[in-house]
Enzyme design. Structure first.
Site, PDB file in Angstrom:
ATOM      1  N   LYS A  15       0.038 -58.666 -20.808  1.00 58.66           N
ATOM      2  CA  LYS A  15       0.649 -58.027 -19.901  1.00 58.66           C
ATOM      3  C   LYS A  15       1.561 -58.845 -18.953  1.00 58.66           C
ATOM      4  O   LYS A  15       2.347 -58.447 -18.106  1.00 58.66           O
ATOM      5  CB  LYS A  15      -0.341 -58.206 -18.529  1.00 58.66           C
ATOM      6  CG  LYS A  15      -1.525 -56.823 -19.348  1.00 58.66           C
ATOM      7  CD  LYS A  15      -1.486 -55.641 -18.598  1.00 58.66           C
ATOM      8  CE  LYS A  15      -2.273 -54.946 -19.186  1.00 58.66           C
ATOM      9  NZ  LYS A  15      -2.257 -53.525 -18.112  1.00 58.66           N
TER      10      LYS A  15
ATOM     11  N   ASP B 251      -7.861 -55.719 -12.600  1.00 57.47           N
ATOM     12  CA  ASP B 251      -9.368 -56.512 -13.277  1.00 57.47           C
ATOM     13  C   ASP B 251      -8.964 -57.513 -13.889  1.00 57.47           C
ATOM     14  O   ASP B 251     -10.014 -57.814 -15.026  1.00 57.47           O
ATOM     15  CB  ASP B 251     -10.631 -55.455 -14.489  1.00 57.47           C
ATOM     16  CG  ASP B 251      -9.721 -54.726 -15.142  1.00 57.47           C
ATOM     17  OD1 ASP B 251      -8.683 -55.351 -15.595  1.00 57.47           O
ATOM     18  OD2 ASP B 251      -9.173 -53.214 -15.619  1.00 57.47           O
TER      19      ASP B 251
HETATM   20  C1  LIG Z   1      -6.331 -57.460 -22.694  1.00 51.30           C
HETATM   21  C2  LIG Z   1      -5.602 -55.639 -22.706  1.00 51.30           C
HETATM   22  N1  LIG Z   1      -5.772 -55.038 -23.903  1.00 51.30           N
HETATM   23  C3  LIG Z   1      -5.034 -53.952 -22.976  1.00 51.30           C
HETATM   24  C4  LIG Z   1      -5.209 -52.784 -22.144  1.00 51.30           C
HETATM   25  C5  LIG Z   1      -4.736 -51.421 -22.330  1.00 51.30           C
HETATM   26  O1  LIG Z   1      -3.916 -51.346 -22.288  1.00 51.30           O
HETATM   27  P1  LIG Z   1      -3.377 -49.800 -21.169  1.00 51.30           P
HETATM   28  O2  LIG Z   1      -4.794 -49.426 -20.083  1.00 51.30           O
HETATM   29  O3  LIG Z   1      -1.517 -50.232 -20.688  1.00 51.30           O
HETATM   30  O4  LIG Z   1      -3.913 -49.121 -22.439  1.00 51.30           O
HETATM   31  C6  LIG Z   1      -5.213 -53.310 -21.625  1.00 51.30           C
HETATM   32  C7  LIG Z   1      -5.087 -52.986 -20.136  1.00 51.30           C
HETATM   33  O5  LIG Z   1      -5.759 -54.201 -19.088  1.00 51.30           O
HETATM   34  C8  LIG Z   1      -5.435 -55.658 -21.482  1.00 51.30           C
HETATM   35  O6  LIG Z   1      -5.711 -56.108 -20.678  1.00 51.30           O
END
Ligand SMILES: Cc1ncc(COP(=O)(O)O)c(C=O)c1O
Length: 404
Positions: A83, A131
């Site tokens: 992120k 979150d």
């Molecule tokens: C560690 C992690 N992986 C994957 C995702 C999924 O990303 P997206 O909401 O863009 O599908 C998130 C989203 O917060 C995340 O924190």
């Protein structure tokens, strides 16, 4: 034979097919020009270095495939997850747009890091609900580029995650209720105070900022392409999804770059929060009802991001759901592997999907997964909640790393 993991698999009935061009609708979301701009900025940020692409031959053998590569995002800019690429890049783009509108000056991120327009920037505030991981990225971007930041967290976000966001100098507000309540509160306070919302999901009328977020994520896919040994191409890619931004950024990048030779793309979600799966079944964006109470907190989303859907609706080859137990099994498999890898519960959905499919002869057949398959995974987070990691894996991340 690997252990069975209960799952659902839906080959995408609306898949555009191998030979379909990366079309105008997809280029409107993610494209080469916007990617080049994102890459030029992000690779100049302090502390930038590509994250490792780890080969896992033991796991590949156990799963009956030729190779498994795991792009380990746990070290990205010291923030613990992929992120870091998205929210922070969107903060930069927003500040640059605002400066251009007010002064006519076009700035780079290096200009902002060096303090150009310091006073103007310090008077701007970015905000979002989170979150955990996205808020950490927005807060870090705000600190790096010099603006103010207010982050909203809901009732059950852990104190550890709160502290991690505060460590980047953001003001953190805990709101009553769930994630959606915190989103509403952030939007309301932003409108009342003239702040800028930096959200990682898109909806009607709010598309530009999440597009920047996703364009930042695409750097991960680009790094992986350069890191694959001897220019090899994966045959399959399994990626976890919340609102779909991460999956769409990777899918779109490979589709645009590799065309018909792109890997078969499988989107994996928790069975308790499968909004993309539900949308693929319905043939249009569809809300996934219920409490979304999965341990994969970053994937606990009930509504797809519209611009992500624009890429995944034609671009994904299949959608899968996996149970929470599948994520725990994947975390443990990585911790016990050679080399051992520390991965958080929201970061292993793709691996859990691969493990589930590999153990099911029917799924193997439908996905064309066999002894020649070379699979690429994106490990999107490390132990971003260390206490939960130790609880789920049975030992702390430090003990796993020490075994390396
Ligand atoms: C560690 C992690 N992986 C994957 C995702 C999924 O990303 P997206 O909401 O863009 O599908 C998130 C989203 O917060 C995340 O924190």
């Amino acid at each position: 034979m690997p252990t069975a993991i209960p799952h659902r698999l839906l080959p995408n009935p609306r898949a555009a097919g191998r030979d379909a061009e990366y079309g105008a609708a997809q280029r409107a979301v993610l494209n080469r020009t916007a990617f080049a701009e994102a890459r030029d900025e992000i690779t100049r940020w302090p502390g930038y270095t590509p994250t490792p692409l780890v080969a896992l031959p033991g796991l590949a053998r156990d799963l009956g495939v030729a190779a498994v590569w795991y792009k380990d995002e746990s070290g990205r800019f010291g923030l613990g997850s992929f992120k870091a690429l998205g929210g922070a890049y969107a903060v930069f783009r927003l500040l640059a747009r605002e400066i251009a509108a007010r002064t006519g000056d076009r700035v780079t991120s290096a200009d902002l890091v060096a303090g150009r327009h310091r006073e103007l920037v310090a008077g701007l505030t970015v905000t979002c609900a989170t979150d955990g991981n996205h808020g950490r990225s927005v807060a870090w971007g705000a600190r790096t580029f010099g603006c103010r930041c207010v982050i909203y967290i809901h009732e059950t976000v852990s104190e550890g995650r709160r502290a991690a966001i505060e460590a980047f100098g953001a003001e953190v507000v805990r709101t009553p209720g769930n994630y959606d309540d915190s989103v509403r509160r952030a939007a309301g306070d932003a409108a009342a105070n003239g702040w800028f919302v930096v959200s990682d999901t898109s909806y009607e009328g709010y598309l530009d900022v999440p597009r920047d977020v996703m364009q930042g994520y695409a750097l991960m896919a680009d790094e992986a392409m350069a890191q694959l040994p001897g220019g090899e191409r994966p045959t399959h890619c399994f990626v976890q999804a919340g609102v779909g931004g991460l999956a769409a950024a990777i899918c779109g990048h490979f589709w645009e770059r590799w065309g018909a030779a792109r890997p078969s793309f499988v989107v994996v979600e928790p069975e308790k929060a499968a909004c993309l799966f539900a949308s693929a079944e319905a043939g249009r964006p569809t809300v996934f009802p219920g409490a979304l109470d999965t341990i994969m907190a970053g994937l606990a989303c009930g509504e797809v991001s519209l611009i992500a859907w624009q890429v995944l609706d034609p671009g994904a080859d299949a959608f899968m759901t996996i149970p929470d137990d599948g994520a725990v099994a994947a975390m443990r498999a990585l911790a016990a592997g050679t080399p051992p890898v520390v991965a958080g519960e929201s970061g292993v959905g793709g691996l859990a999907g691969l493990m589930a499919a590999a153990a099911d002869p029917e799924a193997r057949r439908r996905l064309g997964l066999d002894a020649n398959s070379r699979v690429l995974l994106f490990g999107s987070e490390g132990d971003t909640d260390p206490a939960l990691y130790a609880d789920l894996v049975g030992r702390p991340a430090s003990a796993v790393r020490d075994a390396a």
